[in-house]
Write an enzyme that holds these catalytic residues in place. Structure first.
Site, PDB file in Angstrom:
ATOM      1  CB  SER A 164      -0.892   0.037   1.239  1.00 39.47           C
ATOM      2  OG  SER A 164      -1.709  -1.086   1.280  1.00 39.47           O
ATOM      3  CG  HIS A 223      -1.535   0.089  -4.494  1.00 37.04           C
ATOM      4  ND1 HIS A 223      -2.163   1.283  -4.237  1.00 37.04           N
ATOM      5  CD2 HIS A 223      -1.802  -0.704  -3.428  1.00 37.04           C
ATOM      6  CE1 HIS A 223      -2.759   1.217  -3.059  1.00 37.04           C
ATOM      7  NE2 HIS A 223      -2.564   0.020  -2.560  1.00 37.04           N
ATOM      8  CD  GLU A 262      -2.389   4.274  -6.759  1.00 30.82           C
ATOM      9  OE1 GLU A 262      -2.840   5.412  -6.581  1.00 30.82           O
ATOM     10  OE2 GLU A 262      -1.897   3.593  -5.840  1.00 30.82           O
ATOM     11  CG  ASN A 307      -3.478   3.972  -0.148  1.00 29.45           C
ATOM     12  OD1 ASN A 307      -4.701   3.938  -0.173  1.00 29.45           O
ATOM     13  ND2 ASN A 307      -2.742   2.883  -0.086  1.00 29.45           N
TER      14      ASN A 307
HETATM   15  P1  NAD Z   1      -3.580  -9.991   5.149  1.00 29.08           P
HETATM   16  O1  NAD Z   1      -3.032  -9.890   6.512  1.00 29.08           O
HETATM   17  O2  NAD Z   1      -5.044 -10.252   4.968  1.00 29.08           O
HETATM   18  O3  NAD Z   1      -2.797 -11.157   4.344  1.00 29.08           O
HETATM   19  C1  NAD Z   1      -1.417 -11.287   4.347  1.00 29.08           C
HETATM   20  C2  NAD Z   1      -1.089 -12.755   4.164  1.00 29.08           C
HETATM   21  O4  NAD Z   1       0.319 -12.888   3.969  1.00 29.08           O
HETATM   22  C3  NAD Z   1      -1.445 -13.634   5.385  1.00 29.08           C
HETATM   23  O5  NAD Z   1      -2.324 -14.674   4.980  1.00 29.08           O
HETATM   24  C4  NAD Z   1      -0.088 -14.175   5.859  1.00 29.08           C
HETATM   25  O6  NAD Z   1      -0.159 -15.501   6.346  1.00 29.08           O
HETATM   26  C5  NAD Z   1       0.716 -14.097   4.570  1.00 29.08           C
HETATM   27  N1  NAD Z   1       2.169 -14.105   4.742  1.00 29.08           N
HETATM   28  C6  NAD Z   1       2.900 -13.517   5.708  1.00 29.08           C
HETATM   29  N2  NAD Z   1       4.223 -13.771   5.505  1.00 29.08           N
HETATM   30  C7  NAD Z   1       4.295 -14.530   4.383  1.00 29.08           C
HETATM   31  C8  NAD Z   1       5.376 -15.114   3.670  1.00 29.08           C
HETATM   32  N3  NAD Z   1       6.644 -14.961   4.072  1.00 29.08           N
HETATM   33  N4  NAD Z   1       5.097 -15.843   2.559  1.00 29.08           N
HETATM   34  C9  NAD Z   1       3.813 -15.995   2.161  1.00 29.08           C
HETATM   35  N5  NAD Z   1       2.736 -15.485   2.803  1.00 29.08           N
HETATM   36  C10 NAD Z   1       2.990 -14.748   3.899  1.00 29.08           C
HETATM   37  O7  NAD Z   1      -3.121  -8.655   4.396  1.00 29.08           O
HETATM   38  P2  NAD Z   1      -3.810  -7.926   3.140  1.00 29.08           P
HETATM   39  O8  NAD Z   1      -4.791  -6.934   3.629  1.00 29.08           O
HETATM   40  O9  NAD Z   1      -4.208  -8.947   2.134  1.00 29.08           O
HETATM   41  O10 NAD Z   1      -2.556  -7.074   2.585  1.00 29.08           O
HETATM   42  C11 NAD Z   1      -1.538  -7.686   1.828  1.00 29.08           C
HETATM   43  C12 NAD Z   1      -0.719  -6.614   1.126  1.00 29.08           C
HETATM   44  O11 NAD Z   1      -1.584  -5.889   0.242  1.00 29.08           O
HETATM   45  C13 NAD Z   1      -0.088  -5.574   2.066  1.00 29.08           C
HETATM   46  O12 NAD Z   1       1.162  -5.193   1.560  1.00 29.08           O
HETATM   47  C14 NAD Z   1      -1.073  -4.417   2.005  1.00 29.08           C
HETATM   48  O13 NAD Z   1      -0.431  -3.183   2.265  1.00 29.08           O
HETATM   49  C15 NAD Z   1      -1.525  -4.505   0.559  1.00 29.08           C
HETATM   50  N6  NAD Z   1      -2.840  -3.926   0.281  1.00 29.08           N
HETATM   51  C16 NAD Z   1      -3.880  -4.124   1.157  1.00 29.08           C
HETATM   52  C17 NAD Z   1      -5.128  -3.553   0.868  1.00 29.08           C
HETATM   53  C18 NAD Z   1      -6.287  -3.731   1.809  1.00 29.08           C
HETATM   54  O14 NAD Z   1      -7.310  -3.032   1.627  1.00 29.08           O
HETATM   55  N7  NAD Z   1      -6.242  -4.624   2.802  1.00 29.08           N
HETATM   56  C19 NAD Z   1      -5.312  -2.829  -0.326  1.00 29.08           C
HETATM   57  C20 NAD Z   1      -4.215  -2.678  -1.201  1.00 29.08           C
HETATM   58  C21 NAD Z   1      -2.987  -3.231  -0.885  1.00 29.08           C
END
Ligand code: NAD
Length: 287
Positions: A120, A141, A153, A192
């Protein structure tokens, strides 16, 4: 380069949707997570999503057949990335973890593979030097829910080649998205940065007792035509994500104004992360 096989790292909120998006868009898709529980939940999510979309007439039998054949949830990065033309990393928002994942991916994925992060806020130049292919490491993104939201993005840091950006823009279009090229790296990219101004001010007004959560959300929706208010959006994207981002930013800048607001900190401390835990700014357990 023709991209056929996409690996998604992380099967959480975003990763499960991105893997499904890739498969439903006709790619071969692999999704890896270190947590067996996350993988199981992701498989259940896909199994529930397909019939719902079919009932709404939004996907065809051929697409369902392709997803069932071509979407693989696996427990190791090796299995997921060894044949990938492109990787989209969607693991937790933590720089050290992301750098370690990219260093591993660099050894596993074929040399031509593009390595994108869905981070993000973390710009890819903080990650690219963990690999020997910085020209192929960039930010792609997506927005939550990634299966629905149209914007992606695509950020060109100084180390990223034009070919890499062009290829990723093409993948975003194949996903049915509207890619926005971001020509320079900047913290928070486009959307963001704009979102954080809105949520920061909404939290300030709440913390000062100026208006209630409901009234702030209703006012913003009615005044600007936004489909969701800032607190509804925070609950959807995750209170934990916003808190961690604020803390990361504060550690970087030392600016007190970058610290997460009291209302966010309070909810983070209680484990009320929003929709995913049943409570955040709103209580979803009663709905
Ligand atoms: P989340 O916590 O729901 O999921 C993250 C997953 O990554 C978990 O299932 C965890 O077990 C896994 N994980 C951790 N370490 C790992 C590894 N070494 N290898 C493989 N898997 C691993 O998080 P999310 O909300 O899905 O966010 C994920 C990414 O996307 C982040 O970088 C976040 O900034 C970005 N993002 C999130 C959103 C949102 O609205 N939640 C929107 C855009 C971008």
């Amino acid at each position: 380069m023709k991209i056929k096989t996409i690996c998604v790292v992380g099967a959480g909120l975003m990763g499960q949707q991105l893997a499904l998006l890739a498969a439903v868009s006709g790619f071969e898709a692999y999704c890896a997570d270190t947590s067996p529980e996350a993988l199981k939940k992701a498989e259940e999510f896909v199994a529930g999503w397909l019939p719902k979309q079919k009932a709404k007439g939004k996907i065809t039998d051929e697409q369902i057949e392709h997803v069932n054949k071509s979407l693989h949830f696996v427990g190791t990065l090796e299995e997921a990335a060894k044949n990938a033309d492109m990787v989209i990393e969607a693991a937790v928002e933590n720089l050290a973890i992301k750098r370690s994942i990219f260093a591993q991916l660099d050894k596993i994925a074929p040399p031509h593979a593009i390595l994108a992060t869905n981070s993000s806020y973390l710009v890819s130049s903080k990650i690219a030097d963990a690999t020997a292919r910085p020209d192929k490491v960039l930010n792609m993104h997506f927005f939550n829910p990634a299966l629905v939201m149209k914007t992606v993005e695509v950020v060109q840091g100084p180390h990223v080649s034009d070919e890499t950006v062009d290829a990723v823009v093409e993948v975003a279009r194949a996903f049915g998205k509207n890619p926005a090229r971001v020509k320079k790296e900047i913290y928070g990219f486009l959307c963001n940065r704009i979102f954080s101004v809105l949520t920061k001010e909404a939290c300030y007004l709440l913390d000062q007792g100026i208006a209630s959560i409901e009234d702030i959300d209703t006012a913003v929706k009615g005044a600007f035509g936004h489909p969701m208010g800032p607190f509804e959006l925070l609950d959807m994207t995750g209170v934990d994500l916003e808190y961690n981002l604020g803390m990361e930013r504060f550690r970087e800048t030392g600016n007190l104004a970058d610290r997460p607001s009291p209302s966010l900190t309070e909810r983070f401390g209680r484990g009320d992360y929003g929709r995913k835990t049943g409570k955040g700014y709103y209580d979803y357990t009663k709905k």
